[in-house]
Motif scaffolding. Structure first.
Motif: not given
Length: 249
Positions: A169-174, A193-199
């Motif tokens: 699992w990879r979650v992008a956090v801003a 979207y850029r890193c193909r994260a799962t959330g």
């Protein structure tokens, strides 16, 4: 002849440079107080920074008072964050503004995040207001990253956002300061979207706007794991970690 007596400054600086840190610190602090500004002015920031860990608290204070503002901020930029935080708290009020002005936005943000509240307010009071939004934004992002690390999560920087990883699992956090979620959601989704994260997770220090919350619900209903959470300080660590973990499912 005593090391700090009438020995030429260049010779004394060369002796300090060639001595181990503890011995060099002793040489520096043994000289008469009136010579300290002259000698430190002849030293490179790296030479001074090397001695900081070997100095006792009162000796650090003497050193800070002896250094010119432009030299002092170079030393603060050179030493590790913990030592820089200690040195900045020793800077007299009348010299604080030029020292703060010499720090980069990133360095100032890191220091603000590590200073106790009274010292943080003292620094913010002399900082250029035009830098405030950028610096506070960086400081907020750093604070969120530390909160995620406290939750035993694996965190990596991704441009001006973060990636939290757990297994596959990879979650992008801003994390965005003074934002109602609109900017944070956009940036979290772009990184996902850029890193193909799962959330994707948007973190703000104020509650998200109703239309942002609605957008997140619609995204989840459409199969795009997206959420937002409010985080201000350590009191909110629990809800932050729960929000991240909910996107690992």
């Amino acid at each position: 002849m005593l090391p700090g007596g009438m020995m030429p400054v260049t010779q004394l600086v060369a002796m300090i440079r060639s001595s181990p840190p503890k011995s060099a610190a002793g040489l520096l602090m043994a000289m008469p107080a009136e010579r300290l500004p002259v000698v430190t002015a002849a030293m490179r920031p790296a030479d001074v920074a090397r001695l900081v860990p070997a100095l006792r608290p009162e000796a650090r204070r003497q050193l800070v008072h002896a250094l010119a503002p432009d030299h002092l901020f170079e030393v603060i930029r050179t030493v590790p964050l913990e030592q820089a935080t200690d040195l900045l708290q020793l800077v007299p009020a009348e010299r604080l503004a030029p020292v703060v002005a010499g720090l980069s936005d990133g360095a100032l943000a890191a220091l603000l995040g590590s200073l106790p509240p009274p010292e943080r307010q003292r620094v913010e009071a002399v900082a250029d207001p035009r830098r405030e939004h950028r610096v506070l934004g960086l400081a907020y992002g750093d604070a969120v990253a530390r909160a995620l690390l406290r939750g035993n999560l694996e965190v990596a920087e991704e441009r001006d956002t973060l990636l939290v990883t757990k297994g596959r699992w990879r979650v992008a956090v801003a994390a965005r300061h003074d934002d109602d979620g609109r900017v944070a959601v956009r940036d979290a989704e772009d990184t996902a979207y850029r890193c193909r994260a799962t959330g994707a997770l948007a973190i703000t220090d104020v509650p998200a706007a109703d239309d942002v919350l609605r957008y997140c619900r619609e995204a989840r209903d459409a199969g795009r794991p997206l959420s937002t959470v409010t985080w201000v300080d350590e009191r909110h660590d629990g809800q932050l970690i729960r929000a991240v973990v909910s996107l690992f499912q």
